[in-house]
Design an enzyme around this catalytic site. Structure first.
Site, PDB file in Angstrom:
ATOM      1  CD  GLU A  43      -2.934  -1.017   2.639  1.00  0.00           C
ATOM      2  OE1 GLU A  43      -2.718  -0.533   3.617  1.00  0.00           O
ATOM      3  OE2 GLU A  43      -3.236  -2.794   2.766  1.00  0.00           O
TER       4      GLU A  43
ATOM      5  CG  ASN B  48      -0.566  -7.317  -1.172  1.00  0.00           C
ATOM      6  OD1 ASN B  48      -1.183  -7.967  -1.769  1.00  0.00           O
ATOM      7  ND2 ASN B  48      -1.353  -7.144   0.066  1.00  0.00           N
TER       8      ASN B  48
ATOM      9  CG  HIS C 130     -10.388  -6.183   0.395  1.00  0.00           C
ATOM     10  ND1 HIS C 130      -9.691  -7.172   1.668  1.00  0.00           N
ATOM     11  CD2 HIS C 130      -8.648  -5.619   0.383  1.00  0.00           C
ATOM     12  CE1 HIS C 130      -9.072  -7.703   2.199  1.00  0.00           C
ATOM     13  NE2 HIS C 130      -8.077  -6.444   1.638  1.00  0.00           N
TER      14      HIS C 130
ATOM     15  CD  GLU D  50      -4.430  -8.237   1.955  1.00  0.00           C
ATOM     16  OE1 GLU D  50      -5.255  -7.600   2.290  1.00  0.00           O
ATOM     17  OE2 GLU D  50      -3.393  -8.189   1.980  1.00  0.00           O
TER      18      GLU D  50
ATOM     19  CG  ASP E 132     -12.333  -9.706   2.244  1.00  0.00           C
ATOM     20  OD1 ASP E 132     -12.631  -8.366   1.287  1.00  0.00           O
ATOM     21  OD2 ASP E 132     -12.293  -9.262   3.044  1.00  0.00           O
TER      22      ASP E 132
HETATM   23  C1  XIL Z   1      -6.151  -6.252   8.591  1.00  0.00           C
HETATM   24  C2  XIL Z   1      -6.274  -7.899   9.422  1.00  0.00           C
HETATM   25  O1  XIL Z   1      -6.712  -8.880   8.713  1.00  0.00           O
HETATM   26  C3  XIL Z   1      -7.060  -7.544  10.353  1.00  0.00           C
HETATM   27  O2  XIL Z   1      -7.016  -7.875  11.580  1.00  0.00           O
HETATM   28  C4  XIL Z   1      -5.997  -6.033  11.181  1.00  0.00           C
HETATM   29  O3  XIL Z   1      -6.929  -5.634  12.417  1.00  0.00           O
HETATM   30  C5  XIL Z   1      -5.749  -4.562  10.119  1.00  0.00           C
HETATM   31  O4  XIL Z   1      -5.019  -5.667   9.213  1.00  0.00           O
HETATM   32  N1  XIL Z   1      -3.823  -4.676   4.166  1.00  0.00           N
HETATM   33  C6  XIL Z   1      -3.508  -5.378   4.234  1.00  0.00           C
HETATM   34  C7  XIL Z   1      -3.976  -6.990   5.920  1.00  0.00           C
HETATM   35  O5  XIL Z   1      -2.338  -6.304   3.590  1.00  0.00           O
HETATM   36  O6  XIL Z   1      -2.839  -6.483   6.183  1.00  0.00           O
HETATM   37  C8  XIL Z   1      -4.474  -6.095   6.354  1.00  0.00           C
HETATM   38  O7  XIL Z   1      -5.093  -6.926   7.325  1.00  0.00           O
HETATM   39  C9  XIL Z   1      -6.250  -6.020   5.455  1.00  0.00           C
HETATM   40  C10 XIL Z   1      -5.191  -4.619   4.723  1.00  0.00           C
END
Ligand code: XIL
Length: 333
Positions: A152, A193, A229, A258, A260
């Site tokens: 990020e 990422n 996401h 990630e 979802d």
């Molecule tokens: C998130 C986790 O899932 C949570 O448990 C934590 O409180 C905050 O971070 N992008 C990422 C992840 O790369 O590592 C993050 O994970 C969500 C956003």
């Protein structure tokens, strides 16, 4: 000795007439493996003692990403005092089950200990970054398949995010992190990422330019992670496959890291299928990972974002992913 054609021709004919029925896989990891891909999940060390959780983790997923256990504020809360207890538990679990490991994350503006934020000179912060990357990637050397080296670094308008690293070190902090990771673990694949980079747009274009520049200058980068996401404000872009392909065409692998999708039922299932099919349309899209094993322990539990529900039941989204994976053509190797 080479087989004579006489023996081979009837065999070929037989195969053509009656191809062996390849049974559809009954787990996400097996379905993905049939096309040479890996399907993983983000997981939590604290849940490994929960039999339902580990049963699902082990049955469905071929790669494990620690959710928080490798982050800077966990592994080096105090400068130079590394604590890998929780991360080691996850890596041990993954190894004992033959799962790949995705390390997350070496350098990120979030979840930092205050001592890092309080370093006020660029050279001193760069030293801390190098020591951190060396300590963490060095500890797991040979045991992590993919590192998310940096998360990020860009804003949604495609500028560099105004993080402590950017402020103190300047643009070079990202490549410095990759160089340090390469030195600490020359075997692990190194990934950048980010989120909301799934389609074309200013952030995705900025990441693309950075990766293109890294590849051109020989900065070690092997892969780009797309967090994926999705929610009602950010839907799966129709050009996701095309976007993944332009990155792959730079000569890097592309990973969904990630995934979802908030919601339920067919709408959620369709979005999952779109993402999986976008990945499957690109040969170099080799890894897909969902952002948790079950809705029950999702950080977004109220929005039920995962393919497996809070009772470990398979949702329509699960079957949409499974069916898409089972329909995939093998990746030519
Ligand atoms: C998130 C986790 O899932 C949570 O448990 C934590 O409180 C905050 O971070 N992008 C990422 C992840 O790369 O590592 C993050 O994970 C969500 C956003």
């Amino acid at each position: 000795m080479r087989k004579s054609l006489g023996a081979v021709v009837p065999l070929l004919a037989c195969l053509l007439v009656a191809p062996p029925a390849s049974a559809a896989a009954n787990s996400l990891k097996d379905a993905a493996a049939a096309s040479g891909r890996v399907f993983g999940a983000v997981a939590q060390a604290a849940r490994l003692g929960d039999a339902d959780y580990t049963k699902t983790l082990d049955h469905e997923f071929g790669q494990l990403t620690p959710e928080n256990e490798m982050k800077w504020n966990v592994v080096e809360r105090v400068r130079g005092k590394f604590d890998f207890a929780a991360a080691d538990r996850l890596v041990d679990h993954a190894e004992s089950r033959g799962m790949a490991v995705r390390g997350s994350v070496l350098v990120w503006h979030s979840q930092l200990p205050s001592w890092v934020i309080n370093i006020d000179s660029g050279p001193a912060l760069l030293t801390a970054v190098r020591e951190h990357v060396d300590g963490v990637a060095g500890h797991f050397r040979g045991r992590v398949d993919y590192w998310n080296v940096v998360n990020e670094a860009f804003t949604d308008t495609g500028e560099r995010r105004n993080s402590v690293f950017q402020q103190r070190i300047g643009d070079t902090w990202v490549e410095e992190a990759f160089l340090a990771a390469e030195a600490a673990d020359p075997v692990a694949k190194l990934c950048y990422n980010d989120y909301y980079t799934d389609g074309f747009g200013p952030r995705s274009d900025a990441v693309y330019e950075m990766v293109r520049d890294f590849v051109a200058r020989g900065v070690p980068i092997d892969c780009v992670g797309f967090q994926a996401h999705f929610n009602s404000d950010h839907r799966v872009p129709v050009d996701m496959g095309k976007n993944l392909r332009r990155f792959a065409d730079l000569g890097v692998d592309v990973h969904i890291t990630e995934l979802d999708v908030t919601g339920s039922g067919e709408a959620q299932a369709n979005s999952y299928a779109q993402v999986v099919n976008a990945c499957l349309s690109v040969e170099r899209c080799t890894v897909m990972t969902v952002d948790g094993v079950t809705d029950k322990f999702s950080w977004n539990v109220d929005r039920t974002p995962l393919p497996i529900d809070s009772d470990y039941g398979r949702k329509p989204a699960y079957y949409a992913v499974l069916d898409a994976l089972n329909a995939a053509a093998p990746v030519p190797r």
